[in-house]
Write an enzyme that holds these catalytic residues in place. Sequence first.
Site, PDB file in Angstrom:
ATOM      1  CB  CYS A 121      -0.859   0.071   1.171  1.00 19.52           C
ATOM      2  SG  CYS A 121      -1.999  -1.360   1.237  1.00 19.52           S
ATOM      3  CG  HIS A 263      -2.538   3.519   2.271  1.00 16.83           C
ATOM      4  ND1 HIS A 263      -3.612   2.770   1.198  1.00 16.83           N
ATOM      5  CD2 HIS A 263      -2.714   3.260   3.164  1.00 16.83           C
ATOM      6  CE1 HIS A 263      -4.460   1.535   1.614  1.00 16.83           C
ATOM      7  NE2 HIS A 263      -3.445   1.240   2.363  1.00 16.83           N
ATOM      8  CG  ASN A 293      -6.989  -0.451   2.303  1.00 14.52           C
ATOM      9  OD1 ASN A 293      -5.830  -0.348   0.740  1.00 14.52           O
ATOM     10  ND2 ASN A 293      -6.355  -0.764   2.908  1.00 14.52           N
TER      11      ASN A 293
END
Length: 353
Positions: A121, A263, A293
């Site tokens: 990520c 993020h 996500n």
Amino acid sequence: MSTAAAGPSAPPAAVLCALAGWVPSRVLTNEHLARRLDTDDAWIRTRTGIRRRHVVDSGQATSDLAVEAGRRALTSARTDTVDAVLVATTTPDHTCPATAPAVAARLGLTGVAAFDISAVCTGFVYGLASAAGLIAAGLAERVLLIGADTYSTIVDPLDRANAIIFGDGAGAVVLRAGRPDEPGAVGHFDLGSDGAHEDLIRVGAGGSRQRSRPGEPTHEERHFAMRGKEVYRHAVTRMAESARATLTRAGWKADDVDHFVPHQANLRILHSVADDLGIPRERCATHVESVGNTGAASIPLALADTAARQAFRPGDRLLLTAFGGGLTWGSCLLTWPALPAPTPPDREERTTS
């Protein structure tokens, strides 16, 4: 690791000149998940802030999303040529070869440098630093950077802990050579890792470690696994520390940040990091509610969504930070340039049955 914008004799900086995002049209709502998992909409929203996520159709791959986002970014930049294509992803089309060369070829960019970035990520922030390095070294005048992931292909659909969190999507930016002091210049990076905790986020099967052992991988090894409570603690700590280090190197304070773009792990993590830094939650750009996500795509998708709503103004100061498996983390700063508002990444939708 850190880098910073320098004085008049500095090498060229990477300047943001185009932005785009794209998510597949198929929408998976909390209500749909509740039909197969022991959960409900209220439970999911309370713990993650997520209401829905987009997922690929059968046969769709990460490269398909990356190509669409990349094409839109190139159109926005009014160019059909770049010197390098970087794809940040945890879900490449194949273990071998990399996905970036195929994406470049499908965009008509055969012959340019192309490679993948695997930092989970944190991949998009690592990609920004890599693009900035190519430009500073004189190896590229213009770079297409794409963050793209299809987590629905590696998450067990019956895994209650992870199936509610992840979605699929892609976000892309075009970076050009420019001055370190002009709007859009990406500068003051902080990057880090801690491989001692590689077991906190992983897919056990598919690599040489598993393939060198006798026997077939288990069902659990084939799918994404994450130790949520420990990841939460590390994510908040590492993102806040990295962001704070980046602000210090730039001589900025939390009050100087107009928009915090972390993020998009889940809403609780985003708010916890903002609170730790002393940045008001209303300055935190979020897109996780609508897409979940999306891994390496989450920061560019959040940028594209916020820009589409015209919430960024030229001259606004942005702080980006991310955390991912590895463990990896990273942060960077940029002053927002004058860009055309992109098309909202999730404009075209089709609810799944």
